[in-house]
Design an enzyme around this catalytic site. Structure first.
Site, PDB file in Angstrom:
ATOM      1  N   ASP A  75       0.825  -1.202   0.000  1.00 17.49           N
ATOM      2  CA  ASP A  75       0.000   0.000   0.000  1.00 17.49           C
ATOM      3  C   ASP A  75       0.864   1.258   0.000  1.00 17.49           C
ATOM      4  O   ASP A  75       1.708   1.440   0.882  1.00 17.49           O
ATOM      5  CB  ASP A  75      -0.861  -0.033   1.280  1.00 17.49           C
ATOM      6  CG  ASP A  75      -1.920   1.041   1.269  1.00 17.49           C
ATOM      7  OD1 ASP A  75      -2.737   1.046   0.337  1.00 17.49           O
ATOM      8  OD2 ASP A  75      -1.918   1.887   2.180  1.00 17.49           O
TER       9      ASP A  75
ATOM     10  N   GLU B 161       1.823  -0.315  -4.735  1.00 19.28           N
ATOM     11  CA  GLU B 161       0.807   0.631  -5.189  1.00 19.28           C
ATOM     12  C   GLU B 161       1.505   1.967  -5.293  1.00 19.28           C
ATOM     13  O   GLU B 161       1.933   2.526  -4.284  1.00 19.28           O
ATOM     14  CB  GLU B 161      -0.358   0.730  -4.232  1.00 19.28           C
ATOM     15  CG  GLU B 161      -1.427   1.592  -4.842  1.00 19.28           C
ATOM     16  CD  GLU B 161      -2.179   2.442  -3.860  1.00 19.28           C
ATOM     17  OE1 GLU B 161      -1.664   2.667  -2.775  1.00 19.28           O
ATOM     18  OE2 GLU B 161      -3.292   2.847  -4.176  1.00 19.28           O
TER      19      GLU B 161
HETATM   20  O1  ISL Z   1      -6.206   7.791  -5.350  1.00 18.94           O
HETATM   21  C1  ISL Z   1      -6.299   8.206  -4.244  1.00 18.94           C
HETATM   22  C2  ISL Z   1      -5.844   9.520  -3.724  1.00 18.94           C
HETATM   23  O2  ISL Z   1      -6.914  10.420  -3.837  1.00 18.94           O
HETATM   24  C3  ISL Z   1      -6.951   7.410  -3.259  1.00 18.94           C
HETATM   25  O3  ISL Z   1      -8.039   6.745  -3.853  1.00 18.94           O
HETATM   26  C4  ISL Z   1      -6.100   6.352  -2.602  1.00 18.94           C
HETATM   27  O4  ISL Z   1      -6.048   6.785  -1.287  1.00 18.94           O
HETATM   28  C5  ISL Z   1      -4.653   6.184  -3.057  1.00 18.94           C
HETATM   29  O5  ISL Z   1      -4.640   5.581  -4.310  1.00 18.94           O
HETATM   30  C6  ISL Z   1      -3.925   5.300  -2.026  1.00 18.94           C
HETATM   31  O6  ISL Z   1      -4.686   4.137  -1.833  1.00 18.94           O
HETATM   32  C7  ISL Z   1      -4.259   3.205  -0.841  1.00 18.94           C
HETATM   33  O7  ISL Z   1      -3.972   3.832   0.396  1.00 18.94           O
HETATM   34  C8  ISL Z   1      -5.040   4.443   1.105  1.00 18.94           C
HETATM   35  C9  ISL Z   1      -6.321   3.612   1.154  1.00 18.94           C
HETATM   36  O8  ISL Z   1      -7.411   4.458   1.512  1.00 18.94           O
HETATM   37  C10 ISL Z   1      -6.613   3.003  -0.205  1.00 18.94           C
HETATM   38  O9  ISL Z   1      -7.773   2.169  -0.121  1.00 18.94           O
HETATM   39  C11 ISL Z   1      -5.398   2.212  -0.626  1.00 18.94           C
HETATM   40  O10 ISL Z   1      -5.634   1.523  -1.854  1.00 18.94           O
HETATM   41  C12 ISL Z   1      -4.522   4.662   2.511  1.00 18.94           C
HETATM   42  O11 ISL Z   1      -4.125   3.409   3.033  1.00 18.94           O
END
Ligand code: ISL
Ligand code: CA
Length: 579
Positions: free
Chosen positions: A225, A279
């Site tokens: 993440d 990610e």
């Molecule tokens: O794209 C985004 C920024 O506005 C968000 O949708 C997202 O927070 C970002 O892509 C990071 O996502 C990941 O970390 C976040 C969590 O809320 C997301 O679900 C996760 O995929 C924080 O842990």
């Protein structure tokens, strides 16, 4: 000596077009380059005990469904103990299963059940931040002298205000005052998600121990993440106007990211045969490539969001053109043999792919969902499918903010309205871009609540179209989206050209048709996709004469390319093979 000399000849020759095949052979074979991933958001997948919340026993009850679909790897969104400020992306105990989801025995049963069917399981590693209810944070917050203080990032206020003007992605400042000393802690996301301090080697060792705990249980890897955010600029500079609109430019460019990833690889990952996918929200293609260059021993894959989030400017979804979108596939497929792309159109943070990239009207929903299936499973890279995509689930018709659950939507509400945007406009945009679209419960049948739960209600509204769009209906219909995915998964598995073949867009400027080849490893495949509501005639080059139609999402008759033009119906998708 002779072999060495021969290898040099091959390496030199590999620069020439005519020995592309040997070059392809130089791509290192890996199981995670060949297999297809299916993401499960456990809260919304299947509820087994009637509390309206998905759980691990619910997933276990659907392992046969996943096996029938034919996916190879399951990516499980966070299953750890959490107060669910951000639906599990705020972890309170990294070695405990979230109570609503079940027990560690349930997790072990899921892992074994998948492995028995030859399906791998990767889990979500959320170590940029923890929950503020984690023991570490409770200790860290208690005093400046506490041994856990430096597990998080604390700064004194600046003239009675936050240490700097950094914003949270979830609204407001990225700093929150807490504890007896009046200092502020950093949180890129919700206040209940304090950022961990990766500068602290003790914290890094704690993370590595958590990773070993799950790897020693037998998990097959991690989705990491927001991993590019773990390194922070230690001077914590003020952001100018432009940066404030794109804080990820600062947050995803910390100076020690590669050092941390390399250390994680050396100390943990290199001791296991696992896959890692980072990610990489908000990072550049160049940074993504540096992280995933196999010579650097950092991580294997990274989600580059440019394709899935085309036209997005924060919560606004702007128009975009097909040729711009196609150029992104070409860019990432042109990566050299030391990099491997991911191919995905959505996840739990993005709208439903058939609503964004297809046409989710009753007339074209199934056809366009099948077209997107053909795109996902014939592109170059590791495909990541998202739960419900295999039956063409659509966005939810939100009519009021009360229907949303998402902390990001709620957290940004005040800031958005304070910026002069009306609630109606914000709601209209969220109906195109909101994260909750992909989080509504999986639709299993046409029974009440889509067969997701036998309880009174579900934690988030079930899409009212569950009576037509559900897994059971699709499984009964041989021409369904589900069975189209199955056929493509079979074709892909058996044809290396669709995995390791070279990618070439044969008409990059066309703004209705997406057509490309996969070649160089055995048969050549031609994919032709009419991504529009109109019928089109597509000029086809002589070289494709005699190609055989392998799969199509309409009832076609002419199964061999003979004429100079292909007459394509709206959202028609065709897969041809050279012989
Ligand atoms: O794209 C985004 C920024 O506005 C968000 O949708 C997202 O927070 C970002 O892509 C990071 O996502 C990941 O970390 C976040 C969590 O809320 C997301 O679900 C996760 O995929 C924080 O842990
Ligand atoms: Ca449940």
């Amino acid at each position: 000596m002779k072999n060495h000399f021969l290898l040099i000849i091959i390496l030199l020759a590999c620069n020439k077009q005519d020995v592309q095949y040997e070059c392809e052979d130089m791509v290192k074979r890996e199981w995670w380059k060949e297999q297809v991933v299916y993401q499960i958001y456990p809260r919304s997948f299947m509820d087994s005990n009637g509390d309206g919340i998905g759980d691990i026993q619910g997933i276990i009850s659907k392992i046969d469904y996943l096996d029938t679909l034919g996916v190879d790897i399951i990516w499980l969104s966070p299953h750890f103990d959490s107060p669910n400020a951000d639906n599990g992306y705020d972890i309170r105990n990294y070695r405990k299963v979230m109570e609503e989801f079940g027990t560690m025995d349930d997790f072990d049963q899921l892992l074994n059940g998948l492995h028995e069917r030859g399906i791998k399981l990767i889990i979500d590693l959320v170590v940029n931040h923890s929950s503020d209810e984690h023991r570490w944070f409770q200790e860290s917050m208690s005093s400046k002298e506490n041994p856990y203080r430096d597990y998080y990032i604390w700064k004194p206020g600046n003239n009675g205000k936050e240490p700097n003007n950094w914003p949270s992605f979830f609204g407001g400042s990225a700093w929150e005052q807490a504890g007896p000393d009046g200092e502020y802690y950093l949180h890129y996301f919700a206040k209940k998600q304090p950022d961990l301090n990766w500068e602290n080697p003790k914290l890094r060792e704690e993370v590595y121990d958590i990773m070993r705990y799950w790897l020693d249980k037998g998990v097959d890897g991690f989705r990491m993440d927001v991993i590019p955010l773990i390194s922070k600029h230690q001077d914590f500079p003020e952001m100018d106007e432009e940066m404030l609109n794109h804080p990820e430019w600062i947050y995803a460019s910390g100076p020690r990211l590669h050092e941390f990833l390399n250390e994680m690889n050396r100390k943990v990952l290199s001791n296991y045969d696992v896959m890692t996918v980072g990610e990489a929200f908000g990072v550049s293609p160049e940074l993504t490539q540096r992280m995933t260059d196999e010579r650097r021993n950092e991580i294997d894959l990274a989600f580059l969001f440019d394709i899935a989030r085309i036209g997005r400017d924060n919560w606004t979804q702007n128009e975009w053109k097909l040729n711009e979108w196609k150029a992104l596939f070409t860019m990432q497929s042109a990566l050299d043999r030391f990099h491997w792309p991911t191919i995905f159109l959505t996840n739990h943070d993005n709208p439903r792919s058939v609503s964004k990239f297809g046409n989710d009207s009753p007339e074209y929903r199934a056809a366009s969902a099948k077209l997107l299936a053909m795109l996902l499973l014939t592109q170059r890279g590791t495909p990541f499918l998202y739960q419900g995509e295999e039956i063409g689930m659509t966005n939810y018709p939100f009519t009021s903010f009360e229907q949303f659950d998402d902390v990001e939507i709620k957290g940004n509400y005040d800031d958005v309205l304070a910026s002069g945007v009306s609630a109606e406009t914000y709601l209209a945009e969220l109906n195109k871009s909101g994260r909750d679209h992909a989080r509504t419960p999986m639709q299993w049948s046409d029974t009440i609540l889509g067969g997701f739960t036998d309880g009174e209600n579900s934690w988030l509204g079930v899409n009212p179209n569950y009576d037509e769009i559900n897994a059971e209906t699709d499984i009964r219909n041989p021409n369904s989206v589900f069975h189209f995915y199955r056929r493509l998964l079979d074709i892909r598995k058996d044809n290396e050209s669709l995995i390791y073949g070279e990618y070439l867009d044969i008409d990059p400027d066309n703004n209705q048709v997406f057509a490309y080849t996969r070649s160089g490893v055995g048969d050549t495949y031609l994919v032709v996709l009419n991504m529009s509501d109109e019928a089109v005639s597509f000029d086809i080059n002589n070289e494709f004469k005699g190609y055989n139609l392998i799969l199509c999402n309409t009832e076609r008759t002419d199964d061999i390319i003979g004429q100079e033009q292909l007459k394509l119906q709206p959202w028609e998708a065709r897969l041809y093979r050279s012989n």
